[in-house]
Scaffold this motif. Structure first.
Motif, short mmCIF file in Angstrom:
data_model
loop_
_atom_site.label_atom_id
_atom_site.label_comp_id
_atom_site.label_asym_id
_atom_site.label_seq_id
_atom_site.Cartn_x
_atom_site.Cartn_y
_atom_site.Cartn_z
N ILE A 1 85.96 60.70 60.99
CA ILE A 1 85.83 59.53 61.87
C ILE A 1 86.22 59.91 63.29
O ILE A 1 85.60 59.47 64.26
N PHE A 2 87.23 60.78 63.40
CA PHE A 2 87.69 61.22 64.71
C PHE A 2 86.56 61.88 65.49
O PHE A 2 86.28 61.53 66.64
N PHE A 3 85.84 62.82 64.84
CA PHE A 3 84.73 63.50 65.53
C PHE A 3 83.58 62.55 65.79
O PHE A 3 82.92 62.63 66.83
N HIS A 4 83.35 61.64 64.84
CA HIS A 4 82.31 60.63 65.04
C HIS A 4 82.60 59.82 66.30
O HIS A 4 81.73 59.59 67.13
N ASN A 5 83.87 59.43 66.45
CA ASN A 5 84.25 58.62 67.62
C ASN A 5 84.13 59.41 68.92
O ASN A 5 83.74 58.84 69.94
N ILE A 6 84.47 60.69 68.88
CA ILE A 6 84.32 61.50 70.10
C ILE A 6 82.84 61.55 70.49
O ILE A 6 82.48 61.38 71.65
#
Ligand SMILES: Nc1ncnc2c1ncn2[C@@H]1O[C@H](COP(=O)(O)OP(=O)(O)O)[C@@H](O)[C@H]1O
Ligand SMILES: [Mg+2]
Lengths: 254, 245
Positions: free
Chosen positions: B2-7
């Motif tokens: 989710i972290f990379f998705h949000n970035i």
């Protein structure tokens, strides 16, 4: 006319709309009814292009808007008026500025021309001389009328209303319903209204589509809804004692 | 994940900010309003904080430089270095992340919750351009705010110095002018500029992509403050290493 064919939509693998097909005609107020959570808002937002749907086809007057250029999309958007569930007025703008924004976005009118048009539609919804009020200073019924004024300011050919009378007292609710119906007749608009309110059904349900858990369970009109023996529909329609009584009388009389 | 998705989503948002610009007549008003909400309305609190923290920095410098070993002008010198290098650009930015950042998240978030963003979209408006772009433009004035903070910080320092009798005005002013390295100002303003962009965009991201209702708006503001601070602190380290290291 709006045609929906086999429309499907899911969120994270959970199906919210399954294979909905329907047509909505010009000059008629069509109602989409169903319990809350049945998918009415999602259907409306698919029509508006705010949600991407998984499968199926939506045609506005024969044109599938998935296959058109951005410019044509803008053209279509300028012909659509929308009344969102909570009115969705812009808090930071007064009533006049709220109604004027779609005019500004789609046209190149002068300020005076825009002001004339704004006053005209505000008069149409019986809101003269409230131009400078902020939305927070307006009552629920007034906010709905401003939202309607904002939706019709560009002379739309399609009008979508998401529960336009939720949260209003029965009297105001009927006034709002009838206002939408009058406008639909007057300007020959394709109007789709989401509702879960039986009063609306009886007042303005020229065409009714009943959704249950994302399925189209039934289709008819205010004239046929009392005669149906579809159990889901009757459970929805006769959930209150008042309408149970109405039905008994209806059966006795006919 | 989710972290990379949000970035990825954050950078997509930055790109979309420049697609399909809003009409200038409308955008101009938005820029004026956002400048007022972000920069102008922060002048008071920033001035207040800078003046008094400047005073405290000076007192602490003075108390740590007792004895005849240190020349008195070092008090002014140290105050200046602390304020220009770290206090004004970084600490004020953290304060702004709280004040302006949470305002941005909650105002955009409440527009999301009440379907005002949907209403913009159906009017053919690019809502990211409409909501985020004017905030970025407004924050281009942020270096001005930081200059005010630097000035008032040193003024507060001088006031505290005189009031507490730690050194003379002349000594303090000499200190402020001692070994001035212009690149330190450049460094400070590069940081300020970058932090300004962070304060405009990270909270906007958290407001724009939030889901849920009024309660979630509050939660989004808190999350947004944390992430804005994290970005500022990390970029502060990286920029300092690159520019001064
Ligand atoms: N953005 C979304 N993400 C995930 N699920 C959603 C989203 N919007 C709606 N849903 C789900 O879709 C279903 C239908 O919702 P909705 O169309 O809002 O119902 P209603 O008929 O009350 O308008 C609900 O179960 C809801 O939880
Ligand atoms: Mg709904």
């Amino acid at each position: 006319m709006i045609e929906i064919k086999n429309l499907q939509k899911s969120f994270d693998g959970i199906k919210v709309l399954s294979a909905i097909s329907a047509t909505f005609e010009r000059g008629k107020t069509s109602l989409v009814i169903g319990e809350s959570g049945s998918g009415k808002t999602v259907l409306l937002k698919c029509l508006l292009g705010l949600h991407n749907y998984d499968l199926g086809e939506i045609k506005f007057d024969g044109i599938n808007y998935k296959n058109i250029s951005d410019k044509e999309k803008m053209g279509l958007k300028s012909k659509i008026g929308t009344v969102f569930q909570g009115s969705a007025l812009f808090d930071s703008m007064n009533i006049e500025e709220n109604v004027m924004l779609p005019l500004k976005m789609f046209n190149n009118y002068s300020n005076d021309e825009m002001l004339d048009r704004v006053n005209q539609v505000l008069k149409r919804v019986n809101l003269e001389n409230t131009n400078k009020k902020m939305p927070s200073e307006a009552s629920g019924g007034m906010q709905k009328r401003v939202a309607i004024a904002r939706a019709i300011v560009n002379n739309p050919k399609f009008l979508f209303c998401d529960e336009p009378n939720s949260g209003l007292d029965p009297n105001t609710a009927i006034i709002i319903d009838n206002l939408i119906k009058e406008i639909t007749d007057e300007y020959k608009i394709v109007t789709i209204i989401n509702s879960h309110d039986m009063n609306s059904v009886m007042e303005i349900g020229e065409k009714i589509i009943f959704l249950k858990e994302g399925n189209k369970e039934w289709e008819g009109s205010k004239h046929t809804i009392f005669k149906t023996d579809n159990e889901s529909v009757t459970n929805f329609v006769y959930s209150s004692n008042l309408y149970k009584k109405v039905r008994e009388m209806y059966i006795k009389n006919s | 994940m989710i972290f990379f998705h949000n970035i990825g989503l954050y950078f997509t948002m930055l790109k979309k900010m420049f697609d399909k610009p809003t009409k200038w007549s409308v955008m101009r008003q938005l820029i004026i309003k956002d400048t007022e909400d972000t920069v102008v309305n922060s002048l008071g609190i920033i001035s207040f904080v800078s003046f008094f923290i400047g005073g405290v920095i000076t007192i602490q410098m003075a108390l740590n430089m007792t004895g005849s070993l240190y020349p008195k002008y070092l008090i002014g010198f140290a105050t200046r270095e602390i304020i220009i290098l770290e206090f004004a650009p970084t600490i004020i930015s953290i304060i702004m992340a709280g004040k302006v950042g949470s305002f941005i998240t909650s105002s955009i978030g409440s527009m999301r919750v009440t379907e005002q963003i949907d209403a913009l979209e159906v009017m053919g408006v690019n809502s990211i351009n409409y909501l985020v772009f004017p905030k970025v433009i407004a924050m281009l004035l942020y270096p001005f705010l930081i200059s005010v903070a630097m000035f008032l910080g040193m003024l507060g320092g001088m006031a505290a110095c005189i009031y507490g009798g730690y050194s003379t005005v002349d000594n303090f002013i000499t200190g402020i002018q001692t070994e001035f390295i212009p690149f330190h100002m450049t460094y400070a303003f590069i940081k300020t500029f970058v932090f300004g962009l962070i304060i405009a965009t990270v909270p906007s991201f958290h407001g724009y992509y939030m889901k849920g209702g009024a309660l979630e708006v509050g939660k989004a503001s808190t999350t947004s403050f944390i992430w804005t601070c994290v970005c500022i602190i990390i970029l502060n380290y990286i920029l300092t290493q690159i520019l001064l290291g």
